[in-house]
Design a protein around this motif. Structure first.
Motif, PDB file in Angstrom:
ATOM      1  N   VAL A  56      88.775  31.326  18.744  1.00 15.09           N
ATOM      2  CA  VAL A  56      88.974  30.280  17.727  1.00 15.09           C
ATOM      3  C   VAL A  56      89.185  30.940  16.369  1.00 15.09           C
ATOM      4  CG1 VAL A  56      87.913  28.328  16.521  1.00 15.09           C
ATOM      5  CG2 VAL A  56      87.627  28.556  18.996  1.00 15.09           C
ATOM      6  N   LEU A  57      88.355  31.930  16.039  1.00 16.52           N
ATOM      7  CA  LEU A  57      88.486  32.663  14.774  1.00 16.52           C
ATOM      8  C   LEU A  57      89.813  33.424  14.731  1.00 16.52           C
ATOM      9  CD1 LEU A  57      87.234  33.591  12.091  1.00 16.52           C
ATOM     10  CD2 LEU A  57      86.104  35.436  13.341  1.00 16.52           C
ATOM     11  N   HIS A  58      90.199  34.012  15.851  1.00 18.17           N
ATOM     12  CA  HIS A  58      91.465  34.765  15.914  1.00 18.17           C
ATOM     13  C   HIS A  58      92.653  33.870  15.556  1.00 18.17           C
ATOM     14  CE1 HIS A  58      94.650  37.379  17.465  1.00 18.17           C
ATOM     15  NE2 HIS A  58      95.069  36.359  18.204  1.00 18.17           N
ATOM     16  N   HIS A  59      92.686  32.659  16.114  1.00 16.87           N
ATOM     17  CA  HIS A  59      93.828  31.776  15.875  1.00 16.87           C
ATOM     18  C   HIS A  59      93.764  31.075  14.519  1.00 16.87           C
ATOM     19  CE1 HIS A  59      95.666  32.317  19.781  1.00 16.87           C
ATOM     20  NE2 HIS A  59      94.504  32.106  20.367  1.00 16.87           N
ATOM     21  N   MET A  60      92.559  30.832  13.983  1.00 15.74           N
ATOM     22  CA  MET A  60      92.427  30.132  12.700  1.00 15.74           C
ATOM     23  C   MET A  60      92.441  31.089  11.512  1.00 15.74           C
ATOM     24  SD  MET A  60      92.657  27.080  13.420  1.00 15.74           S
ATOM     25  CE  MET A  60      92.497  26.557  11.712  1.00 15.74           C
ATOM     26  N   GLY A  61      91.976  32.326  11.701  1.00 15.84           N
ATOM     27  CA  GLY A  61      92.072  33.328  10.649  1.00 15.84           C
ATOM     28  C   GLY A  61      90.921  33.406   9.667  1.00 15.84           C
ATOM     29  N   SER A  65      87.370  27.741   8.478  1.00 15.05           N
ATOM     30  CA  SER A  65      88.310  26.910   9.250  1.00 15.05           C
ATOM     31  C   SER A  65      87.931  26.900  10.726  1.00 15.05           C
ATOM     32  CB  SER A  65      89.751  27.408   9.068  1.00 15.05           C
ATOM     33  OG  SER A  65      89.880  28.737   9.530  1.00 15.05           O
ATOM     34  N   SER A  66      87.375  28.024  11.237  1.00 15.55           N
ATOM     35  CA  SER A  66      86.957  28.036  12.640  1.00 15.55           C
ATOM     36  C   SER A  66      85.767  27.099  12.859  1.00 15.55           C
ATOM     37  CB  SER A  66      86.615  29.452  13.095  1.00 15.55           C
ATOM     38  OG  SER A  66      85.433  29.927  12.492  1.00 15.55           O
ATOM     39  N   LEU A  67      84.844  27.029  11.876  1.00 11.27           N
ATOM     40  CA  LEU A  67      83.724  26.081  11.982  1.00 11.27           C
ATOM     41  C   LEU A  67      84.225  24.637  11.956  1.00 11.27           C
ATOM     42  CD1 LEU A  67      81.020  27.759   9.702  1.00 11.27           C
ATOM     43  CD2 LEU A  67      80.974  27.559  12.186  1.00 11.27           C
ATOM     44  N   PRO A 262      76.533  14.747  20.541  1.00  5.85           N
ATOM     45  CA  PRO A 262      76.103  15.207  19.207  1.00  5.85           C
ATOM     46  C   PRO A 262      75.099  16.361  19.282  1.00  5.85           C
ATOM     47  CG  PRO A 262      76.096  12.815  19.298  1.00  5.85           C
ATOM     48  CD  PRO A 262      76.326  13.302  20.699  1.00  5.85           C
ATOM     49  N   LEU A 263      74.220  16.328  20.285  1.00  7.56           N
ATOM     50  CA  LEU A 263      73.237  17.400  20.472  1.00  7.56           C
ATOM     51  C   LEU A 263      73.934  18.737  20.714  1.00  7.56           C
ATOM     52  CD1 LEU A 263      70.109  17.942  20.923  1.00  7.56           C
ATOM     53  CD2 LEU A 263      70.600  17.698  23.358  1.00  7.56           C
ATOM     54  N   VAL A 264      74.904  18.744  21.626  1.00  6.97           N
ATOM     55  CA  VAL A 264      75.635  19.967  21.946  1.00  6.97           C
ATOM     56  C   VAL A 264      76.469  20.432  20.753  1.00  6.97           C
ATOM     57  CG1 VAL A 264      77.433  20.948  23.431  1.00  6.97           C
ATOM     58  CG2 VAL A 264      75.679  19.487  24.423  1.00  6.97           C
ATOM     59  N   THR A 265      77.100  19.490  20.035  1.00  7.74           N
ATOM     60  CA  THR A 265      77.918  19.837  18.871  1.00  7.74           C
ATOM     61  C   THR A 265      77.084  20.553  17.810  1.00  7.74           C
ATOM     62  OG1 THR A 265      79.343  17.904  19.264  1.00  7.74           O
ATOM     63  CG2 THR A 265      79.485  18.931  17.103  1.00  7.74           C
ATOM     64  N   CYS A 266      75.912  20.010  17.496  1.00  7.70           N
ATOM     65  CA  CYS A 266      75.017  20.644  16.507  1.00  7.70           C
ATOM     66  C   CYS A 266      74.610  22.041  16.959  1.00  7.70           C
ATOM     67  CB  CYS A 266      73.776  19.780  16.272  1.00  7.70           C
ATOM     68  SG  CYS A 266      74.116  18.228  15.427  1.00  7.70           S
ATOM     69  N   LEU A 267      74.288  22.173  18.241  1.00 12.37           N
ATOM     70  CA  LEU A 267      73.878  23.469  18.784  1.00 12.37           C
ATOM     71  C   LEU A 267      75.007  24.489  18.669  1.00 12.37           C
ATOM     72  CD1 LEU A 267      71.242  24.443  20.054  1.00 12.37           C
ATOM     73  CD2 LEU A 267      72.146  23.853  22.304  1.00 12.37           C
ATOM     74  N   TYR A 268      76.243  24.066  19.002  1.00 15.39           N
ATOM     75  CA  TYR A 268      77.395  24.957  18.926  1.00 15.39           C
ATOM     76  C   TYR A 268      77.658  25.423  17.487  1.00 15.39           C
ATOM     77  CZ  TYR A 268      78.938  24.194  23.770  1.00 15.39           C
ATOM     78  OH  TYR A 268      79.042  24.168  25.131  1.00 15.39           O
ATOM     79  N   LEU A 269      77.565  24.495  16.526  1.00 15.91           N
ATOM     80  CA  LEU A 269      77.807  24.856  15.125  1.00 15.91           C
ATOM     81  C   LEU A 269      76.764  25.867  14.642  1.00 15.91           C
ATOM     82  CD1 LEU A 269      78.812  21.391  13.631  1.00 15.91           C
ATOM     83  CD2 LEU A 269      80.256  23.420  13.744  1.00 15.91           C
ATOM     84  N   LEU A 270      75.496  25.641  15.003  1.00 19.89           N
ATOM     85  CA  LEU A 270      74.427  26.560  14.593  1.00 19.89           C
ATOM     86  C   LEU A 270      74.611  27.933  15.221  1.00 19.89           C
ATOM     87  CD1 LEU A 270      71.332  24.165  14.780  1.00 19.89           C
ATOM     88  CD2 LEU A 270      72.404  25.088  12.715  1.00 19.89           C
ATOM     89  N   VAL A 271      75.049  27.988  16.473  1.00 20.24           N
ATOM     90  CA  VAL A 271      75.289  29.274  17.147  1.00 20.24           C
ATOM     91  C   VAL A 271      76.432  30.025  16.469  1.00 20.24           C
ATOM     92  CG1 VAL A 271      76.106  30.339  19.298  1.00 20.24           C
ATOM     93  CG2 VAL A 271      74.325  28.596  19.376  1.00 20.24           C
TER      94      VAL A 271
END
Length: 486
Positions: A56-61, A65-67, A262-271
């Motif tokens: 995701v970071l590779h394609h967004m730069g 923006s990746s977050l 929403p639980l998984v989304t929050c966890l993914y953002l924190l990771v």
């Protein structure tokens, strides 16, 4: 009537779920709210969050923006799941996209979905998860350098073969493995989140300064970044595959979605924040296994805990994918869209071994011929093609059939947003960076026409196919599952 009528008669081999062998055909309603939340979250948290952040970071730069992509993927998964929740309260049958496409659009597109899902999509998903398992399993043996591809692929193949044995031998063994490994994945994510908070408290915020610098704006790059992010959210629609097994599906389905995603989304953002706190963007991009690199930097000599936890997590996810792999086969066989042999179960183990063996063989082919990134991109292309078709079916029902009983209604703007996103995700990579592989996939989907008309529409079954089925039955010791006379 636009909604296709369900068949009132079933063939003697219409059940492929091993737990249903010699029982009545209707599935037992045993999945409650907590089980529903666990099924969605447990399936979603798999290999993606340990593999996709780098891409995701590779394609967004840029980190910021990746977050944003990760948050947008969570929102899109939420909107898609809410749309599916309404479909699940209108069409209260298991089978997910297959059954919705069948009831709304008819037999032909449903067959194309089942054909593509059984031969391409599910094996591709399993191959991608097993490749990520292999990446983490072998990483500790190659410190400071990338693991050889041949070692990764051999390990992934061994993982698939082990899963085949487990799932063909015993249903209870497979479910026990799934439950044990779910704990491992939650432990791994919690360790990473807590470590990230500690790093931020110490002032390691350099990755977030000028967070949008070097952001990529191309529509194709954003589309591929979405593919990689959405791979981590794949499983948001899993509860719709077991609608017939839900207690009060009209209540349980929407509630489970509103809690789990929403639980998984929050966890993914924190990771992801934790990854970026521990590593600079360039370090993250050069990491073959992001969580292992994070462990080396943060945990030091205890880094092996992360490698082990992630390997266990991805193995558990691949087992879950494998375990539920017979669901579409079962429903499609019930509707006469799958070969008889794939709808049969082992006479002693009561497991759908032919379907599992077929999925295993297709997954092994994909592991040999592809890598994690390419498999995920092509998997996502096909998946969102059919998600878009399913969502358009919901919009059709909302506009043309508003009188159909439904206990839950999603605002019409939500499926419209999901449909626009699906069209974008299918078309953007084709327009921006056309790849010949996409053409091959489209040709493969429509090659189902060659099989549909003679075998399904006109039921022309050559005698040699019947003989092959009989020999396979004897060799694999499988038989059509029967239902109780009561």
């Amino acid at each position: 009537s636009t909604m296709r009528r369900r068949k009132t008669t079933d063939s003697p081999h219409s059940s492929t779920d091993p737990s249903e062998g010699k029982e009545k055909l209707r599935l037992k309603q045993e999945v409650g709210l907590i089980s529903g939340v666990s099924l969605i979250a447990g399936t979603m948290i798999g290999s993606g969050i340990f593999m996709s952040p780098e891409w995701v970071l590779h394609h967004m730069g840029s980190p910021a923006s990746s977050l944003l992509i990760w948050a947008a993927c969570g929102l899109l998964a939420m909107f898609g799941a809410l749309s599916y929740a309404e479909l699940g309260t209108i069409i209260k049958e298991s089978g997910g996209e297959y059954i919705y496409i069948l009831r709304i659009f008819g037999s032909f597109p449903a067959f194309l979905f089942a054909y593509t899902s059984v031969i391409l999509v599910r094996p591709a998903g399993l191959a991608a998860v097993c490749l990520s398992f292999a990446e983490y399993a072998v990483a500790p043996f190659y410190p400071g350098c990338s693991s050889p591809q041949v070692v990764i692929k051999c390990t992934a193949a061994a993982c698939i073969l082990l899963l085949t044995i487990i799932n063909c031998l015993n249903v209870r063994l497979a479910t026990s493995v799934m439950n044990i490994f779910t704990a491992a994945k939650l432990l791994a994510l919690l360790v990473i989140v807590v470590g990230g908070f500690v790093l931020l408290a110490k002032g390691q915020t350099q990755s977030f300064q000028n967070g949008f610098q070097n952001t990529t704006a191309g529509i194709g790059a954003v589309g591929v970044a979405f593919y990689q992010g959405l791979w981590s959210y794949d499983g948001w629609n899993n509860l719709n595959y077991v609608t017939e097994e839900l207690k009060k599906p009209e209540v349980t389905l929407p509630r489970a979605v509103m809690i789990a995603i929403p639980l998984v989304t929050c966890l993914y953002l924190l990771v992801n924040v934790s990854y970026l706190a521990a590593m600079t963007p360039s370090e993250l991009l050069s990491s073959g296994a992001v969580a292992v690199t994070w462990g080396d930097k943060v945990l030091g000599s205890w880094a092996w805990v992360i490698s082990l936890s992630v390997a266990l997590s991805t193995f558990g996810s691949s087992n879950g994918t494998f375990f539920s792999g017979g669901r579409v086969c079962y429903i499609a066989a019930r509707e006469g869209h799958m070969p008889d042999i794939l709808s049969m179960a082992h006479v002693r183990c009561l497991t759908p071994s032919p379907a599992l063996l077929f999925t295993s063989a297709m997954s092994l082919i994909m592991i040999v011929s592809g890598n994690f990134t390419s498999i995920v991109n092509f998997f996502s292309f096909i998946a969102w093609l059919f998600y878009g078709m399913t969502i358009s079916g919901l919009l059709y029902l909302k506009i043309k059939k508003p009188e159909l009983p439904r206990s839950y209604k999603v605002p019409i703007i939500i499926p419209i947003i999901v449909l626009i996103a699906a069209v974008y995700l299918v078309l953007a990579p084709i327009i921006d960076q056309p790849q010949i592989e996409i053409l091959y996939i489209v040709l493969f989907i429509f090659s189902g026409v060659i099989l549909y008309f003679p075998l399904v529409r006109f039921k022309c079954h050559p005698r040699f196919l019947q003989r092959v089925t009989l020999h396979l039955q004897l060799f694999l010791e499988v038989a059509p599952t029967t239902r109780d006379a009561n």
